[in-house]
Write a protein that holds these residues in place. Structure first.
Motif, mmCIF file in Angstrom:
data_model
loop_
_atom_site.group_PDB
_atom_site.id
_atom_site.type_symbol
_atom_site.label_atom_id
_atom_site.label_comp_id
_atom_site.label_asym_id
_atom_site.label_seq_id
_atom_site.Cartn_x
_atom_site.Cartn_y
_atom_site.Cartn_z
ATOM 1 N N ALA A 126 0.831 -1.206 0.000
ATOM 2 C CA ALA A 126 0.000 0.000 0.000
ATOM 3 C C ALA A 126 0.867 1.257 0.000
ATOM 4 O O ALA A 126 0.556 2.249 -0.672
ATOM 5 C CB ALA A 126 -0.922 0.003 1.221
ATOM 6 N N VAL A 127 1.981 1.204 0.743
ATOM 7 C CA VAL A 127 2.853 2.380 0.825
ATOM 8 C C VAL A 127 3.491 2.659 -0.538
ATOM 9 O O VAL A 127 3.471 3.802 -1.025
ATOM 10 C CB VAL A 127 3.948 2.180 1.903
ATOM 11 C CG1 VAL A 127 4.918 3.352 1.896
ATOM 12 C CG2 VAL A 127 3.312 2.021 3.284
ATOM 13 N N VAL A 128 4.013 1.616 -1.170
ATOM 14 C CA VAL A 128 4.661 1.813 -2.469
ATOM 15 C C VAL A 128 3.633 2.257 -3.516
ATOM 16 O O VAL A 128 3.903 3.140 -4.345
ATOM 17 C CB VAL A 128 5.404 0.525 -2.906
ATOM 18 C CG1 VAL A 128 5.946 0.670 -4.321
ATOM 19 C CG2 VAL A 128 6.544 0.230 -1.935
ATOM 20 N N ALA A 129 2.440 1.695 -3.461
ATOM 21 C CA ALA A 129 1.378 2.127 -4.388
ATOM 22 C C ALA A 129 1.055 3.608 -4.185
ATOM 23 O O ALA A 129 0.835 4.349 -5.147
ATOM 24 C CB ALA A 129 0.126 1.280 -4.186
ATOM 25 N N GLY A 130 1.057 4.049 -2.924
ATOM 26 C CA GLY A 130 0.801 5.460 -2.623
ATOM 27 C C GLY A 130 1.916 6.357 -3.140
ATOM 28 O O GLY A 130 1.662 7.449 -3.662
ATOM 29 N N LEU A 131 3.159 5.883 -3.018
ATOM 30 C CA LEU A 131 4.291 6.654 -3.531
ATOM 31 C C LEU A 131 4.161 6.846 -5.039
ATOM 32 O O LEU A 131 4.367 7.939 -5.567
ATOM 33 C CB LEU A 131 5.619 5.930 -3.226
ATOM 34 C CG LEU A 131 6.070 5.897 -1.773
ATOM 35 C CD1 LEU A 131 7.409 5.172 -1.650
ATOM 36 C CD2 LEU A 131 6.200 7.318 -1.231
ATOM 37 N N GLU A 132 3.783 5.768 -5.736
ATOM 38 C CA GLU A 132 3.653 5.888 -7.191
ATOM 39 C C GLU A 132 2.509 6.844 -7.557
ATOM 40 O O GLU A 132 2.643 7.664 -8.459
ATOM 41 C CB GLU A 132 3.391 4.529 -7.829
ATOM 42 C CG GLU A 132 3.484 4.634 -9.347
ATOM 43 C CD GLU A 132 2.966 3.427 -10.073
ATOM 44 O OE1 GLU A 132 2.017 2.794 -9.579
ATOM 45 O OE2 GLU A 132 3.523 3.101 -11.136
ATOM 46 N N LYS A 133 1.410 6.721 -6.839
ATOM 47 C CA LYS A 133 0.248 7.597 -7.089
ATOM 48 C C LYS A 133 0.663 9.071 -6.997
ATOM 49 O O LYS A 133 0.273 9.893 -7.817
ATOM 50 C CB LYS A 133 -0.826 7.272 -6.038
ATOM 51 C CG LYS A 133 -2.253 7.602 -6.452
ATOM 52 C CD LYS A 133 -3.230 7.134 -5.384
ATOM 53 C CE LYS A 133 -4.592 7.731 -5.631
ATOM 54 N NZ LYS A 133 -5.487 6.850 -6.372
ATOM 55 N N PHE A 134 1.437 9.365 -5.950
ATOM 56 C CA PHE A 134 1.915 10.732 -5.778
ATOM 57 C C PHE A 134 2.914 11.105 -6.870
ATOM 58 O O PHE A 134 2.824 12.169 -7.492
ATOM 59 C CB PHE A 134 2.555 10.877 -4.394
ATOM 60 C CG PHE A 134 3.320 12.151 -4.210
ATOM 61 C CD1 PHE A 134 2.674 13.306 -3.783
ATOM 62 C CD2 PHE A 134 4.684 12.209 -4.485
ATOM 63 C CE1 PHE A 134 3.381 14.493 -3.631
ATOM 64 C CE2 PHE A 134 5.390 13.396 -4.345
ATOM 65 C CZ PHE A 134 4.739 14.537 -3.915
ATOM 66 N N ALA A 135 3.885 10.200 -7.095
ATOM 67 C CA ALA A 135 5.005 10.491 -8.011
ATOM 68 C C ALA A 135 4.516 10.740 -9.431
ATOM 69 O O ALA A 135 5.082 11.560 -10.166
ATOM 70 C CB ALA A 135 6.012 9.347 -7.977
ATOM 71 N N ALA A 136 3.445 10.034 -9.818
ATOM 72 C CA ALA A 136 2.920 10.194 -11.176
ATOM 73 C C ALA A 136 2.413 11.611 -11.410
ATOM 74 O O ALA A 136 2.396 12.109 -12.527
ATOM 75 C CB ALA A 136 1.801 9.187 -11.413
ATOM 76 N N LYS A 137 2.014 12.278 -10.315
ATOM 77 C CA LYS A 137 1.469 13.636 -10.461
ATOM 78 C C LYS A 137 2.485 14.732 -10.208
ATOM 79 O O LYS A 137 2.375 15.819 -10.733
ATOM 80 C CB LYS A 137 0.280 13.817 -9.502
ATOM 81 C CG LYS A 137 -0.962 13.091 -9.962
ATOM 82 C CD LYS A 137 -2.148 13.457 -9.091
ATOM 83 C CE LYS A 137 -3.349 12.599 -9.431
ATOM 84 N NZ LYS A 137 -4.349 12.635 -8.367
ATOM 85 N N GLN A 138 3.443 14.471 -9.323
ATOM 86 C CA GLN A 138 4.346 15.540 -8.913
ATOM 87 C C GLN A 138 5.802 15.188 -9.177
ATOM 88 O O GLN A 138 6.367 14.341 -8.495
ATOM 89 C CB GLN A 138 4.165 15.812 -7.407
ATOM 90 C CG GLN A 138 2.790 16.373 -7.100
ATOM 91 C CD GLN A 138 2.828 17.341 -5.928
ATOM 92 O OE1 GLN A 138 3.843 17.982 -5.659
ATOM 93 N NE2 GLN A 138 1.720 17.451 -5.231
ATOM 94 N N PRO A 139 6.428 15.882 -10.107
ATOM 95 C CA PRO A 139 7.858 15.659 -10.344
ATOM 96 C C PRO A 139 8.691 16.389 -9.292
ATOM 97 O O PRO A 139 8.152 17.175 -8.505
ATOM 98 C CB PRO A 139 8.062 16.280 -11.728
ATOM 99 C CG PRO A 139 7.024 17.356 -11.815
ATOM 100 C CD PRO A 139 5.864 16.922 -10.961
ATOM 101 N N GLY A 140 9.988 16.120 -9.271
ATOM 102 C CA GLY A 140 10.890 16.891 -8.407
ATOM 103 C C GLY A 140 10.897 16.462 -6.956
ATOM 104 O O GLY A 140 11.515 17.114 -6.114
ATOM 105 N N VAL A 141 10.228 15.382 -6.627
ATOM 106 C CA VAL A 141 10.261 14.875 -5.257
ATOM 107 C C VAL A 141 10.863 13.465 -5.276
ATOM 108 O O VAL A 141 10.482 12.642 -6.108
ATOM 109 C CB VAL A 141 8.847 14.829 -4.632
ATOM 110 C CG1 VAL A 141 8.902 14.281 -3.206
ATOM 111 C CG2 VAL A 141 8.204 16.217 -4.649
#
Lengths: 368, 368
Positions: A30-45
């Motif tokens: 769930a944590v890694v899925a959440g990271l991808e969900k965020f990363a797909a929208k926001q670059p630079g993090v």
């Protein structure tokens, strides 16, 4: 995969978030899925992800949006949800939670995020990051759905400590104000002190004292003090920052969540009661989804530990990918705004002579 | 109109309720309308109505269902909503609230009901009715919508006092159990102690002590002790009686009410957002009414003061006719069950030697 840690997290716009991937109820997937969900929208993090290397490599390697944006730190142990904080303080080394906090301590990351055991996370954060100069009791701040223009209030403390004296409550007001400015873009937050009534003669002795202290600090602190607020004011547009002790705040937070869930469940049952009501539910689907979105606790996932030398975001233990992404979004917003430095400056100025505080507020007016 | 006062309120099934008609936000019209609403459904209950004689004669004279079932007691003064309790204690004689409590004190009525100022009502009830032998801090108990079979939990204290020590919390457990038996027909209530976590090591010192005291009293008191409960358990089917101090209970109560109202408002807005959603709302009307009915705070209107020599029901200040009728229904149920005598016996037995308490529980098992 290395290279992240050499980069300063500010200046070049590169933000590094330290993530405990193992602590939550739903595990690292769930944590890694959440990271991808965020990363797909926001670059630079970028992320330093702490936990079982083999498991995490397998989970994260498949995620396209994460490619080149994370580093895994192996931590063989996990802090369980029922572990005693005192035990974790003594034996926490080697856990993913400890390791995640350590990355903030070493200035490799700006903010740490964990879905794990709240008490243990607070205890570890306290001993590893230490209290900010001038802070007696750190606090956990949460966002609360409200009729405010932003849609949320800040409430603190919701469970870092079970008590707070008048001075602590004053510090919560200052820290909460700083959080509302940097996390929610409110130039001049309205601060209220939670009590059993709004009349000045009501409540415990420490609340009457805190009432005076916070009122006196309002001008220099560049916030509006609205006085005592009640439980019924929590979702209102009367106040932006609600100050209370960690026992009361924790009960209020969980009561509010439980009540919203009860009403939501009753709503579902009402629409499932008869064949006709099930047809009505289909037609009302858009409206019901609109409601669902406004009260979805996953949208406001993330309690923030305030008053330490470093920022830690506590996600709900039961957070799914949406919840984890919300916690990471909050963490990156705080990192981007330079919140930690501003908070430290605010607390230090309040601890110093009144004159200094006034000068500090003037030179920073509206931006803190 | 006289004659009610000569009748004993028990034995012949004749119940007399004393009503403060002047204190609420909506004035005596709402109170009298509520009395009629109740009276039309339930025979055998009589009222002593306190307040401005001219106004009340005019209001009540028109109500058919009230004919022959009430007596008016003139009281020229009114306790305002913002009056200080200490002021009312000294200067309350002549108010409708004082007069309403007096009828219980004189054994003319079994239960008093008021929509007025809570603090003033508690203060007046304390000095006029006095504390029950063996009770240190009286408490206000409220009903809380839940997933229980009965649809409600009992929570106390929700605001009689701002603090409670371990012994007080034990008494709240006993009084709450008695209330759940007589007000809600629960033979063996489940009692929980409100805390910030369910683990035994959590919370304040007085809570750990109360935890042990209540656990020890469970067998003799004929209730099940489920241990610590959290805010999220309040609407659950885990517990029937929730014990807490008056500060925490008041914040929780108002937070729950405020949250339910927020969700309800959001629901309305969601259905009003577009022309299509307004059509959906029409079709969903039955379902929405079903929900409304389950969470309507007017249905559970009435905080009960426990631990005095007489029972007082505090209705919401903003109660309309439906709310007043609900408070009167609760009052009449408590009067009919002989609640006051049973409560006094329960508290006295707990204060006495353990052996007596056990014997008392045996001889009353399930009926208290």
């Amino acid at each position: 995969m290395t290279g992240l840690v050499d980069q300063p997290e500010k200046g070049n716009g590169r933000i590094v978030i330290s993530v405990d991937a193992m602590g939550g109820d739903r595990g690292p997937a769930a944590v890694v899925a959440g990271l991808e969900k965020f990363a797909a929208k926001q670059p630079g993090v970028y992320f330093i992800v702490h936990g079982d290397e083999t498991v995490l490599n397998k989970l994260a390697g498949r995620r396209k949006a994460l490619a080149g944006r994370y580093e895994i730190r192996h931590a063989p142990k996990v802090v369980t949800m029922d572990a005693k904080p005192s035990h974790v303080m003594r034996n926490g080394a080697g856990t993913s939670m400890w390791s995640a906090v350590e990355s903030v301590r070493n200035n490799e990351a700006t903010v740490a995020v964990s879905c794990g055991n709240t008490g243990a996370l607070m205890a570890l954060s306290m001993i590893r990051l230490r209290k900010l100069e001038g802070v007696n009791r750190p606090a956990i701040a949460c966002l609360w759905p409200s009729r405010n223009p932003s849609g949320f209030n800040v409430m603190l403390d919701v469970g870092a400590d079970i008590k707070a004296d008048a001075e602590d409550l004053l510090q919560y007001a200052l820290m909460g104000t700083s959080y509302a400015r940097n996390g929610m873009d409110l130039a001049r937050p309205r601060v209220g002190l939670l009590n059993v009534g709004t009349e000045e003669h009501k409540g415990r002795a420490e609340l009457k004292l805190a009432h005076d202290l916070i009122a006196d600090a309002a001008e220099a602190g560049n916030f509006d003090y609205v006085g005592f607020v009640e439980g019924s004011d929590l979702p209102s547009n009367r106040v932006d920052v609600i100050v209370t002790d960690g026992f009361t705040g924790n009960v209020a937070l969980k009561t509010g969540e439980g009540t919203a869930k009860l009403v939501g469940d009753f709503l579902k049952e009402a629409f499932a009661a008869t064949p006709l009501s099930r047809i009505a539910a289909l037609l009302a689907l858009t409206s019901l989804r609109r409601l669902q979105k406004r009260i979805d606790p996953r949208r406001v996932n993330g309690g923030v530990f305030l008053g330490l030398n470093g920022t830690v975001v506590k996600s709900h233990g039961s957070a799914d990918a949406t919840g984890v992404a919300a916690a990471i979004t909050l963490a990156s917003q705080l990192a981007r705004s330079g919140f930690q430095e501003r908070l430290a400056a605010r607390v230090a100025s309040a601890a110093g002579p009144r004159q200094d505080a006034a000068r500090d507020a003037d030179s920073n007016s509206g931006a803190e």
